[in-house]
Design a protein around this motif. Structure first.
Motif, mmCIF file in Angstrom:
data_model
loop_
_atom_site.group_PDB
_atom_site.id
_atom_site.type_symbol
_atom_site.label_atom_id
_atom_site.label_comp_id
_atom_site.label_asym_id
_atom_site.label_seq_id
_atom_site.Cartn_x
_atom_site.Cartn_y
_atom_site.Cartn_z
ATOM 1 N N LYS A 186 42.044 51.279 -23.496
ATOM 2 C CA LYS A 186 43.270 50.493 -23.615
ATOM 3 C C LYS A 186 42.811 50.011 -24.913
ATOM 4 O O LYS A 186 42.150 49.845 -25.764
ATOM 5 N N GLN A 187 44.152 49.719 -25.692
ATOM 6 C CA GLN A 187 44.154 49.166 -27.086
ATOM 7 C C GLN A 187 43.503 47.691 -27.061
ATOM 8 O O GLN A 187 42.636 47.503 -28.156
ATOM 9 N N THR A 188 43.601 47.020 -26.028
ATOM 10 C CA THR A 188 43.055 45.553 -25.837
ATOM 11 C C THR A 188 42.281 45.451 -24.594
ATOM 12 O O THR A 188 42.819 45.441 -23.601
ATOM 13 N N GLY A 189 41.146 45.007 -24.820
ATOM 14 C CA GLY A 189 40.462 44.435 -23.395
ATOM 15 C C GLY A 189 39.831 43.113 -23.584
ATOM 16 O O GLY A 189 39.386 42.864 -24.554
ATOM 17 N N SER A 190 40.041 42.234 -22.415
ATOM 18 C CA SER A 190 39.456 40.976 -22.514
ATOM 19 C C SER A 190 38.769 40.450 -21.284
ATOM 20 O O SER A 190 39.011 41.081 -20.176
ATOM 21 N N ALA A 191 37.905 39.525 -21.451
ATOM 22 C CA ALA A 191 37.107 39.086 -20.241
ATOM 23 C C ALA A 191 36.564 37.703 -20.584
ATOM 24 O O ALA A 191 36.443 37.282 -22.026
ATOM 25 N N THR A 192 36.599 36.532 -19.703
ATOM 26 C CA THR A 192 35.851 35.498 -19.913
ATOM 27 C C THR A 192 34.497 35.289 -19.505
ATOM 28 O O THR A 192 34.160 35.635 -18.723
ATOM 29 N N LEU A 193 33.974 34.213 -20.062
ATOM 30 C CA LEU A 193 32.513 33.941 -19.712
ATOM 31 C C LEU A 193 32.175 32.639 -20.093
ATOM 32 O O LEU A 193 32.496 32.144 -21.428
ATOM 33 N N ALA A 194 31.421 31.601 -19.364
ATOM 34 C CA ALA A 194 31.078 30.393 -19.920
ATOM 35 C C ALA A 194 29.986 30.145 -20.608
ATOM 36 O O ALA A 194 28.858 30.785 -19.885
ATOM 37 N N LEU A 195 29.780 29.614 -21.648
ATOM 38 C CA LEU A 195 28.569 29.772 -22.615
ATOM 39 C C LEU A 195 28.134 28.245 -22.885
ATOM 40 O O LEU A 195 28.951 27.469 -22.896
ATOM 41 N N THR A 196 27.023 28.248 -23.046
ATOM 42 C CA THR A 196 26.344 27.138 -23.528
ATOM 43 C C THR A 196 25.953 26.954 -25.152
ATOM 44 O O THR A 196 25.341 27.696 -25.676
ATOM 45 N N ALA A 197 26.439 25.948 -25.747
ATOM 46 C CA ALA A 197 26.274 25.813 -27.098
ATOM 47 C C ALA A 197 24.937 26.058 -27.729
ATOM 48 O O ALA A 197 23.924 25.339 -27.222
ATOM 49 N N GLY A 198 24.579 26.742 -28.715
ATOM 50 C CA GLY A 198 23.459 27.021 -29.383
ATOM 51 C C GLY A 198 22.238 27.812 -28.401
ATOM 52 O O GLY A 198 21.239 28.425 -29.034
ATOM 53 N N VAL A 199 22.914 28.521 -27.282
ATOM 54 C CA VAL A 199 21.913 29.459 -26.595
ATOM 55 C C VAL A 199 22.307 30.544 -27.112
ATOM 56 O O VAL A 199 23.449 31.313 -27.537
ATOM 57 N N GLN A 200 21.178 31.714 -27.400
ATOM 58 C CA GLN A 200 21.441 33.081 -27.696
ATOM 59 C C GLN A 200 21.575 33.876 -26.437
ATOM 60 O O GLN A 200 20.955 33.788 -25.681
ATOM 61 N N TYR A 201 22.739 34.449 -26.690
ATOM 62 C CA TYR A 201 23.077 35.267 -25.505
ATOM 63 C C TYR A 201 23.024 36.948 -25.956
ATOM 64 O O TYR A 201 23.544 36.871 -26.941
ATOM 65 N N TYR A 202 22.205 37.667 -24.999
ATOM 66 C CA TYR A 202 22.095 39.062 -25.422
ATOM 67 C C TYR A 202 23.408 39.730 -25.679
ATOM 68 O O TYR A 202 24.278 39.450 -24.548
ATOM 69 N N LEU A 203 23.865 40.367 -26.504
ATOM 70 C CA LEU A 203 25.252 40.996 -26.678
ATOM 71 C C LEU A 203 24.893 42.690 -26.979
ATOM 72 O O LEU A 203 24.346 42.923 -27.939
ATOM 73 N N LYS A 204 25.600 43.440 -26.141
ATOM 74 C CA LYS A 204 25.751 44.963 -26.511
ATOM 75 C C LYS A 204 26.866 45.447 -26.453
ATOM 76 O O LYS A 204 27.573 44.999 -25.512
ATOM 77 N N MET A 205 27.385 46.177 -27.510
ATOM 78 C CA MET A 205 28.659 46.677 -27.385
ATOM 79 C C MET A 205 28.460 48.301 -27.692
ATOM 80 O O MET A 205 27.656 48.551 -28.654
ATOM 81 N N GLU A 206 29.391 49.019 -27.263
ATOM 82 C CA GLU A 206 29.478 50.427 -27.337
ATOM 83 C C GLU A 206 30.690 51.114 -27.672
ATOM 84 O O GLU A 206 31.647 50.444 -26.862
#
Length: 638
Positions: A119-139
């Motif tokens: 799809k041209q656009t894909g979205s999703a939500t997630l609750a995050l905490t300020a200052g925390v490192q969240y592992y991110l991987k994109m392919e």
């Protein structure tokens, strides 16, 4: 005046003023922003062509190749690192593409349009905490049409935008805020908190007959030196607590090349035994071979005296370490995370050694192994050489399990340049990690140093970064210095000395420097005014220096640092509390250096930095006995 910039913009020391010091290393090595990117010449992330740092996922390649050597029509990309939100809110992640793509945050697959008709656009939500490192991987996979890929985010307080480089940290980013314990050269440092509420540090000694010379530590040294501190800042050398020549037995033998090193010591108070023990490696090659011994204190004091628990070494191999579980069981680890339970006398083992392995069957480490229990779970750590940067780095890798014997999770990169680290809790039950920097691109080089760790929400132990910011008080590779190559009068390094007759030039000096220097000696002076520098930044001020060969550094006439050998690149060094307190804000101060040339390629340059914001996100206390996060589970082997 000081120049203030986000710490997240920099990786290690040379990143202080990267744009001015291009000769130190390529930008991607020291840039602590963005993500690690791997480019492949296939659609399924195989046949890698190039690994680099991308500042953000914000590309519109159209019909062109994304990087040289990669196909323009069919290719794939994998980005990895950490995303750090500014607000504790629910974030919406959006991918703009039109080809195949998928996104993981905190190891949760949030968006999956990997199919060919993505799809041209894909979205999703997630609750995050300020200052925390969240592992991110994109392919991403380019299958048809034009190539475009953008990763955006938004929250109630964050306008929709491409995630900026300032909020992205590459996987294995080089250097978080550090606490340098001492400028004494030493490898394999280890720190522990004793029952007397004091900290004790031991490391591979680089002393021989009273002289300090790191070049000899693998050939010869004099034994074990112990350091003590009440605050992990000021350390007192307790002296030579065990001497090879005075106290040794089997350890006195030399190998065929007349070498006799003692290395990789670790000191631990074993609560169930109410006594202190030290593991250590001894020897090199024939005729001794490499052996590991175990000392116990004969007095119950950390300074000993110490004797071997058995006659001779306790095992063959290297890098011994002790781990005491909460039930009082003591385990011995060595080499590539070989582990066995010790007997009650601490003189042998109740079982054969076994290799700790991940769920996929791989050993969890290479060497320098150890274990710690955090939040009720077992973290095995080790040293591993990595080749994902332009030069090999010697790093800390970590894995976790709910059982001592595993199976363990797949390993992750815990601390770049942190090979042969050890982990420990301080008085406040905060987790810390030692490092010393063994590879040639590390901003810490053979220097006992501390880094704070914190368990992220996915259970990984990672360096704490908070909202630390770097104040550049005296920049490297720039600015005007007064210098002379003639021996100056006494007091040349003090504030009251007049250098008006000295020459003037820009740092650095010597080979590949901005100012030529060809004599054997050079004396440098720089006047600096830190302006209204914060007390926190002053308290965390460090010296930045590159030298070839001998250097002696002073601030306001007081010696900060002295080292007799060349450094491979710019390094961070400790400034004592006494000297930090002598620096006057909103006033002129003097940074002075004497450098002596021994071999070819002479060079000298230095600067000063400070850190603020280290308390902006205080890590919580951690319980060694409470399990908070799910993870790999396995039954202990009997």
């Amino acid at each position: 005046m000081t120049t203030k910039m986000p710490f997240s913009l920099f990786n290690g020391l040379a990143g202080l003023l990267l744009m001015l010091v291009v000769q130190v290393a390529p930008a991607q090595v020291f840039s602590q922003k963005g993500l690690n990117a791997e480019y492949f010449n296939t659609l399924n992330l195989t046949k890698p062509v190039l690994t680099q740092r991308d500042l953000a996922i914000d590309f519109n390649w159209k019909n062109a190749a994304p990087v040289p050597g990669v196909n323009a029509d069919t290719f794939s990309v994998r980005w990895r690192g950490y995303v750090v939100p500014k607000f504790s809110q629910t974030y919406t992640f959006t991918v703009q593409s039109g080809n195949g793509y998928r996104l993981w945050v905190n190891e949760t697959l949030l968006i999956d349009h990997w199919a060919e008709d993505g799809k041209q656009t894909g979205s999703a939500t997630l609750a995050l905490t300020a200052g925390v490192q969240y592992y991110l991987k994109m392919e991403y996979a380019k299958r048809k049409g034009t190539s475009r890929c953008q990763l955006e985010w938004a929250s109630p307080s964050q306008v929709k935008q491409v995630i900026p480089a300032s909020q992205l940290i590459p996987e294995g980013a080089e250097l978080p805020p550090v606490k340098i314990m001492t400028n004494t050269i030493g490898r394999d440092p280890q720190v522990t908190l004793g029952p007397d509420n004091q900290y004790y540090m031991i490391h591979t000694s680089c002393y021989l007959k009273g002289d300090l010379d790191h070049a000899n530590c693998w050939d010869h040294n004099d034994g074990l030196h112990l350091w003590k501190s009440s605050d992990m800042d000021s350390w007192t050398d307790m002296g030579l607590i065990w001497s090879i020549e005075r106290d040794g037995t089997w350890q006195k033998k030399f190998d065929e090349k007349n070498r006799r090193p003692l290395w990789a010591p670790e000191i631990r108070y074993i609560q169930s035994k109410k006594n202190w023990y030290i593991t250590y490696s001894m020897g090199t090659f024939a005729p001794i071979g490499i052996k590991t011994g175990l000392f116990r204190s004969t007095t119950g004091r950390p300074e000993g005296p110490y004797v071997d628990v058995v006659t001779g070494p306790i095992i063959d191999g290297i890098d011994g370490s002790l781990f005491e579980d909460t039930d009082g069981s003591v385990y011995f680890l060595h080499d590539n995370c070989l582990i066995a339970k010790m007997n009650s006398e601490m003189t042998g083992f109740t079982e054969p050694f076994r290799v700790l392995k991940t769920q996929s069957g791989k050993p969890v480490g290479f060497e320098g192994s150890g274990m710690i229990k955090v939040n009720g779970r077992y973290y095995a750590y080790a040293a591993t050489a990595n080749k994902d940067m332009e030069q090999e780095t010697y790093d800390l890798t970590v894995s976790v399990s709910d059982s001592v014997y595993g199976p363990y999770s797949e390993i992750w990169l815990g601390l770049r340049h942190g090979g042969h680290s050890t982990l420990f809790f301080n008085r406040e039950n905060q987790l810390w990690c030692t490092m010393f920097g063994s590879d040639n691109i590390s901003p810490i080089y053979i220097t006992p140093t501390l880094v704070r760790l914190i368990p992220e929400v996915n259970g990984k132990l990672l360096p704490w970064r908070g909202d630390a910011r770097m104040d550049v008080v005296v920049p490297i590779a720039s600015g005007s210095w007064r210098y002379t190559t003639t021996v100056p009068p006494t007091g040349w390094q003090t504030n009251g000395f007049s250098d008006k007759d000295w020459a003037e030039g820009s740092g650095g000096f010597g080979t590949n420097g901005q100012t030529p220097w060809t004599t054997n000696d050079i004396w440098l002076r720089k006047t600096f005014n830190p302006g209204n520098l914060s007390l926190e930044s002053l308290e965390n001020m460090l010296l930045a220096i590159q030298q070839d060969d001998y250097a002696d550094v002073y601030i306001n006439g007081k010696e900060v640092y002295r080292y007799l050998h060349a450094l491979p690149n710019y390094q961070l060094k400790k400034i004592s509390k006494e000297i930090r307190s002598s620096i006057v804000r909103n006033s002129n101060n003097i940074l002075a250096i004497h450098c002596h040339q021994v071999d070819k390629n002479q060079f000298i340059d230095a600067g000063l930095i400070g850190w603020t914001g280290l308390g902006s996100m205080k890590p919580p206390a951690i319980s060694p006995a409470k399990s908070l996060t799910p993870g790999p589970k396995g039954k202990a082997k009997k």
